[in-house]
Design a protein around this motif. Sequence first.
Motif, PDB file in Angstrom:
ATOM      1  N   SER A 184       0.833  -1.210   0.000  1.00  0.00           N
ATOM      2  CA  SER A 184       0.000   0.000   0.000  1.00  0.00           C
ATOM      3  C   SER A 184       0.861   1.251   0.000  1.00  0.00           C
ATOM      4  O   SER A 184       0.568   2.217  -0.728  1.00  0.00           O
ATOM      5  CB  SER A 184      -0.914   0.017   1.234  1.00  0.00           C
ATOM      6  N   LEU A 185       1.910   1.245   0.807  1.00  0.00           N
ATOM      7  CA  LEU A 185       2.819   2.399   0.829  1.00  0.00           C
ATOM      8  C   LEU A 185       3.475   2.604  -0.530  1.00  0.00           C
ATOM      9  O   LEU A 185       3.621   3.736  -0.990  1.00  0.00           O
ATOM     10  CB  LEU A 185       3.875   2.227   1.918  1.00  0.00           C
ATOM     11  N   ARG A 186       3.871   1.508  -1.179  1.00  0.00           N
ATOM     12  CA  ARG A 186       4.481   1.631  -2.507  1.00  0.00           C
ATOM     13  C   ARG A 186       3.479   2.173  -3.515  1.00  0.00           C
ATOM     14  O   ARG A 186       3.807   2.998  -4.367  1.00  0.00           O
ATOM     15  CB  ARG A 186       5.050   0.289  -2.959  1.00  0.00           C
ATOM     16  N   ALA A 187       2.231   1.733  -3.424  1.00  0.00           N
ATOM     17  CA  ALA A 187       1.199   2.244  -4.338  1.00  0.00           C
ATOM     18  C   ALA A 187       0.958   3.730  -4.100  1.00  0.00           C
ATOM     19  O   ALA A 187       0.843   4.509  -5.060  1.00  0.00           O
ATOM     20  CB  ALA A 187      -0.097   1.451  -4.162  1.00  0.00           C
ATOM     21  N   LEU A 188       0.903   4.142  -2.837  1.00  0.00           N
ATOM     22  CA  LEU A 188       0.716   5.562  -2.530  1.00  0.00           C
ATOM     23  C   LEU A 188       1.902   6.400  -2.997  1.00  0.00           C
ATOM     24  O   LEU A 188       1.730   7.497  -3.522  1.00  0.00           O
ATOM     25  CB  LEU A 188       0.478   5.753  -1.028  1.00  0.00           C
ATOM     26  N   ALA A 189       3.110   5.880  -2.802  1.00  0.00           N
ATOM     27  CA  ALA A 189       4.299   6.585  -3.293  1.00  0.00           C
ATOM     28  C   ALA A 189       4.238   6.704  -4.813  1.00  0.00           C
ATOM     29  O   ALA A 189       4.593   7.741  -5.388  1.00  0.00           O
ATOM     30  CB  ALA A 189       5.570   5.859  -2.868  1.00  0.00           C
ATOM     31  N   GLY A 190       3.767   5.647  -5.467  1.00  0.00           N
ATOM     32  CA  GLY A 190       3.637   5.680  -6.924  1.00  0.00           C
ATOM     33  C   GLY A 190       2.668   6.745  -7.396  1.00  0.00           C
ATOM     34  O   GLY A 190       2.905   7.407  -8.413  1.00  0.00           O
TER      35      GLY A 190
END
Length: 152
Positions: free
Chosen positions: A101-107
């Motif tokens: 989820s954090l990676r998706a938000l960073a993306g």
Amino acid sequence: MPYRPDAPAPAPTRAAALVASVLVADALLHLYWTTGATWPATDDSSLSEAVLGTDVPFTPPVLLPLVALLLTGAALVVGHSRRPGRLVLRLGALAVSAGLSLRALAGIYWLFAKETGTAFYWLNLALYTPLCAVLAIAALRVARWKDEARAR
């Protein structure tokens, strides 16, 4: 097979298999890069720019901990889908979901913060961010599953 409302919900094995398959494939790709290979890029710098959007060395000391993390995450998600009563496996699956989820938000943030003409921008838009979002949801589905047959 007919629908039975009293039957326990099946384990989310497809979601676990999806998450684990992608994490293992990613781990194998990173393990391949520890050999010094740069496919699909032409050199280390262009590989780093395409994968991360910045220049980071693709060396074993950088990549091997990531490989271990990806394989551990895959094992935790599959483990929880098979043994949902284990708290450590549930917490591990939740951690995988949180990380994705954090990676998706960073993306999503990078879509507005990075230059639009780069390989990373388009890979992030079309592949990295959507894949991380789907995997985060799948890992959360696995983490939330409880073995209802044992609870009875």
